[in-house]
Scaffold this active site. Structure first.
Site, PDB file in Angstrom:
ATOM      1  N   ASN A   1     -10.176  -0.241   0.385  1.00 48.62           N
ATOM      2  CA  ASN A   1      -8.715  -0.162   0.402  1.00 48.62           C
ATOM      3  C   ASN A   1      -8.178  -0.721  -0.908  1.00 48.62           C
ATOM      4  O   ASN A   1      -8.192  -1.931  -1.119  1.00 48.62           O
ATOM      5  CB  ASN A   1      -8.201  -0.974   1.602  1.00 48.62           C
ATOM      6  CG  ASN A   1      -6.681  -0.988   1.702  1.00 48.62           C
ATOM      7  OD1 ASN A   1      -5.983  -0.546   0.791  1.00 48.62           O
ATOM      8  ND2 ASN A   1      -6.176  -1.513   2.807  1.00 48.62           N
TER       9      ASN A   1
ATOM     10  N   CYS B   1       0.806  -1.227   0.000  1.00 50.68           N
ATOM     11  CA  CYS B   1       0.000   0.000   0.000  1.00 50.68           C
ATOM     12  C   CYS B   1       0.837   1.274   0.000  1.00 50.68           C
ATOM     13  O   CYS B   1       0.321   2.362  -0.256  1.00 50.68           O
ATOM     14  CB  CYS B   1      -0.948   0.001   1.195  1.00 50.68           C
ATOM     15  SG  CYS B   1      -2.003  -1.449   1.247  1.00 50.68           S
TER      16      CYS B   1
ATOM     17  N   HIS C   1      -3.482   6.983   3.083  1.00 48.53           N
ATOM     18  CA  HIS C   1      -3.863   5.675   2.535  1.00 48.53           C
ATOM     19  C   HIS C   1      -5.257   5.296   3.051  1.00 48.53           C
ATOM     20  O   HIS C   1      -5.518   5.319   4.261  1.00 48.53           O
ATOM     21  CB  HIS C   1      -2.832   4.631   2.955  1.00 48.53           C
ATOM     22  CG  HIS C   1      -3.241   3.234   2.603  1.00 48.53           C
ATOM     23  ND1 HIS C   1      -3.618   2.882   1.334  1.00 48.53           N
ATOM     24  CD2 HIS C   1      -3.359   2.118   3.360  1.00 48.53           C
ATOM     25  CE1 HIS C   1      -3.944   1.606   1.318  1.00 48.53           C
ATOM     26  NE2 HIS C   1      -3.802   1.115   2.533  1.00 48.53           N
TER      27      HIS C   1
HETATM   28  O1  UT7 Z   1      -3.709  -1.610   3.695  1.00 48.33           O
HETATM   29  C1  UT7 Z   1      -2.740  -2.117   4.592  1.00 48.33           C
HETATM   30  C2  UT7 Z   1      -3.001  -1.581   5.929  1.00 48.33           C
HETATM   31  N1  UT7 Z   1      -4.239  -2.108   6.425  1.00 48.33           N
HETATM   32  C3  UT7 Z   1      -4.878  -1.454   7.367  1.00 48.33           C
HETATM   33  O2  UT7 Z   1      -4.477  -0.389   7.726  1.00 48.33           O
HETATM   34  C4  UT7 Z   1      -6.064  -2.122   8.037  1.00 48.33           C
HETATM   35  C5  UT7 Z   1      -5.940  -1.974   9.537  1.00 48.33           C
HETATM   36  N2  UT7 Z   1      -6.907  -2.701  10.325  1.00 48.33           N
HETATM   37  C6  UT7 Z   1      -8.226  -2.372  10.369  1.00 48.33           C
HETATM   38  O3  UT7 Z   1      -8.702  -1.521   9.645  1.00 48.33           O
HETATM   39  C7  UT7 Z   1      -9.072  -3.054  11.402  1.00 48.33           C
HETATM   40  O4  UT7 Z   1      -8.248  -3.719  12.329  1.00 48.33           O
HETATM   41  C8  UT7 Z   1     -10.099  -4.077  10.830  1.00 48.33           C
HETATM   42  C9  UT7 Z   1     -11.190  -3.319  10.069  1.00 48.33           C
HETATM   43  C10 UT7 Z   1      -9.414  -5.062   9.906  1.00 48.33           C
HETATM   44  C11 UT7 Z   1     -10.760  -4.819  11.971  1.00 48.33           C
HETATM   45  O5  UT7 Z   1     -11.395  -3.871  12.821  1.00 48.33           O
HETATM   46  P1  UT7 Z   1     -11.109  -3.889  14.382  1.00 48.33           P
HETATM   47  O6  UT7 Z   1     -11.954  -2.831  14.944  1.00 48.33           O
HETATM   48  O7  UT7 Z   1      -9.638  -3.789  14.616  1.00 48.33           O
HETATM   49  O8  UT7 Z   1     -11.674  -5.289  14.808  1.00 48.33           O
HETATM   50  P2  UT7 Z   1     -10.969  -6.406  15.692  1.00 48.33           P
HETATM   51  O9  UT7 Z   1     -10.062  -7.222  14.847  1.00 48.33           O
HETATM   52  O10 UT7 Z   1     -10.424  -5.803  16.944  1.00 48.33           O
HETATM   53  O11 UT7 Z   1     -12.225  -7.259  16.110  1.00 48.33           O
HETATM   54  C12 UT7 Z   1     -13.245  -6.732  16.984  1.00 48.33           C
HETATM   55  C13 UT7 Z   1     -14.423  -7.677  16.927  1.00 48.33           C
HETATM   56  C14 UT7 Z   1     -14.016  -9.141  17.087  1.00 48.33           C
HETATM   57  O12 UT7 Z   1     -15.091  -9.805  17.748  1.00 48.33           O
HETATM   58  P3  UT7 Z   1     -15.017 -10.088  19.323  1.00 48.33           P
HETATM   59  O13 UT7 Z   1     -13.786 -10.921  19.524  1.00 48.33           O
HETATM   60  O14 UT7 Z   1     -14.935  -8.749  19.966  1.00 48.33           O
HETATM   61  O15 UT7 Z   1     -16.301 -10.808  19.561  1.00 48.33           O
HETATM   62  C15 UT7 Z   1     -13.920  -9.641  15.681  1.00 48.33           C
HETATM   63  O16 UT7 Z   1     -14.110 -11.025  15.573  1.00 48.33           O
HETATM   64  O17 UT7 Z   1     -15.031  -7.576  15.626  1.00 48.33           O
HETATM   65  C16 UT7 Z   1     -15.041  -8.870  15.021  1.00 48.33           C
HETATM   66  N3  UT7 Z   1     -14.848  -8.666  13.589  1.00 48.33           N
HETATM   67  C17 UT7 Z   1     -15.851  -8.528  12.734  1.00 48.33           C
HETATM   68  N4  UT7 Z   1     -17.193  -8.580  12.906  1.00 48.33           N
HETATM   69  C18 UT7 Z   1     -17.961  -8.401  11.802  1.00 48.33           C
HETATM   70  C19 UT7 Z   1     -13.672  -8.524  12.924  1.00 48.33           C
HETATM   71  N5  UT7 Z   1     -13.923  -8.299  11.624  1.00 48.33           N
HETATM   72  C20 UT7 Z   1     -15.270  -8.309  11.487  1.00 48.33           C
HETATM   73  C21 UT7 Z   1     -16.116  -8.132  10.383  1.00 48.33           C
HETATM   74  N6  UT7 Z   1     -17.461  -8.186  10.591  1.00 48.33           N
HETATM   75  N7  UT7 Z   1     -15.651  -7.893   9.139  1.00 48.33           N
END
Ligand code: UT7
Length: 339
Positions: A288, A116, A258
């Site tokens: 993205n 990216c 980004h």
């Molecule tokens: O391009 C290269 C660079 N990439 C980035 O910069 C991306 C960076 N990361 C992110 O944007 C975020 O970390 C994500 C969008 C990928 C994930 O969001 P998050 O707020 O960090 O979620 P998390 O991984 O902390 O998960 C929180 C909760 C979890 O459930 P529990 O354990 O709290 O019950 C996950 O299982 O959200 C759940 N979860 C989802 N639920 C519905 C994670 N992804 C999803 C989803 N839909 N897509």
């Protein structure tokens, strides 16, 4: 341009394309266990574009490149750099074929693989080639087709990534003229290589002789850790660059980061003391798009007329590697070419 001054790279044209197929949050398969509400509130993304079968990165790069050349008013370039981590083939590079399809003759053309951060890295390489007289006009393209490498069972990656291509023509010019790229900051930290990437298909895996699993070809991401690194690296790199070029945060007119997650962009802006209203957002419509992210956002604003010549633009990106980079640009007068 006076002879004794350093040659700057000046933005002379911009072009972009996204494939026609729109995938809204509601279009994503139920099996992912996600929802429109979760995706909107946690990322800001409402839809993305995915390439139809048979469309590769080079096809999108070609169209974005054509539009950038038209926007620049001339197809005369003497170098092509294509930033991509989803090339048409592991070998050869995609850029020479794109250059040939654009009818650019035997110009030097190469791919750059820094995920990216690719467009910022490629711009800096173009600026270096111009500063040293290796090139006078460079076509810089960022293009990725991550939909081809998404694991249909992985909601972390499937909800975020979209396909697209963006391109810019940069030409030799004066550091003081509108459009000049006035500085860069680049960095990497390979100790974070396990946080995001595609495990298979390279010599690391092939040298083992072990049979490949389908998941080896998929993109994986440790989202939360990547989120933290993205905030730290983009804010740190931006601060260093602002200091280097002597711009205060309050003098920045637009922040083009980004487009991975709106929460990341707002947090970085807050840390830099840039008002959120100055943050350019198009991830709601395209998701993205990796190396295409920054030039797609620039193309968007070129078409809208929001930026005016002479305004100060701070660009910053972060991606797999880990890699990051920032660029400072004064906005030129550009002709948008949307089709
Ligand atoms: O391009 C290269 C660079 N990439 C980035 O910069 C991306 C960076 N990361 C992110 O944007 C975020 O970390 C994500 C969008 C990928 C994930 O969001 P998050 O707020 O960090 O979620 P998390 O991984 O902390 O998960 C929180 C909760 C979890 O459930 P529990 O354990 O709290 O019950 C996950 O299982 O959200 C759940 N979860 C989802 N639920 C519905 C994670 N992804 C999803 C989803 N839909 N897509």
């Amino acid at each position: 341009m006076s002879a004794e001054r350093a040659r700057a790279a000046v933005l002379a044209g911009i072009g972009a394309m996204v494939p026609p197929r729109v995938v809204t949050n509601d279009d994503l398969p139920d099996s992912l266990g996600t929802s429109d509400e979760w995706i909107r509130t946690r990322t800001g993304i409402q839809q993305r574009h995915w390439a139809d079968p048979g469309t590769a990165t080079g096809d999108m790069a070609l169209i974005a490149g054509e539009r950038a050349l038209k926007s620049a008013g001339s197809s005369a370039v003497d170098m092509v750099i294509l930033a991509t981590s989803t090339p048409d083939h592991p070998c050869p590079a995609t850029a020479p074929e794109v250059a040939a399809r654009l009818g650019l003759g035997v110009v030097p053309a190469y791919d750059m693989s820094v995920a990216c951060s690719g467009f910022i890295y490629a711009l800096s390489a173009a600026a270096g080639a111009i500063a040293t007289g290796i090139a006078d006009r460079v076509l810089v393209i960022g293009a990725d087709t991550w939909s081809t490498r998404l694991n249909p069972d992985d909601r972390i990656t499937a909800v975020i990534f979209g396909d697209g291509a963006g391109a810019a023509v940069v030409r030799a010019g004066d550091p003081d003229e509108p459009g000049a790229l006035v500085g860069f900051d680049l960095g990497s930290d390979g100790s974070g290589k396990e946080l995001v990437g595609v495990p298979g298909g390279g010599s690391r895996q092939l040298s083992t002789g072990e049979p490949a699993r389908k998941t080896d070809d998929y993109l994986y991401m440790r989202g939360k850790e990547i989120f933290t690194h993205a905030v730290d690296r983009m804010s740190g790199s931006s601060s260093r660059l602002l200091e280097r070029v002597g711009w205060s945060a309050s003098s920045v007119d637009w922040f083009v980061g980004h487009q991975a997650n709106v929460r990341i962009l707002h947090t970085v802006a807050d840390l830099l003391d840039v008002d959120r209203s100055q943050v350019v957002i198009n991830l709601d419509r395209v998701g993205n798009t990796s190396a295409a992210s920054i030039p797609l956002a620039l193309s968007d604003v070129t078409g809208s007329g929001r930026f005016t010549p002479g305004q100060r633009i701070l660009m910053t990106a972060f991606g797999a590697g880990l890699t990051w980079g920032s660029a400072a640009l004064t906005w030129p007068s550009l002709t948008p070419v949307l089709t």
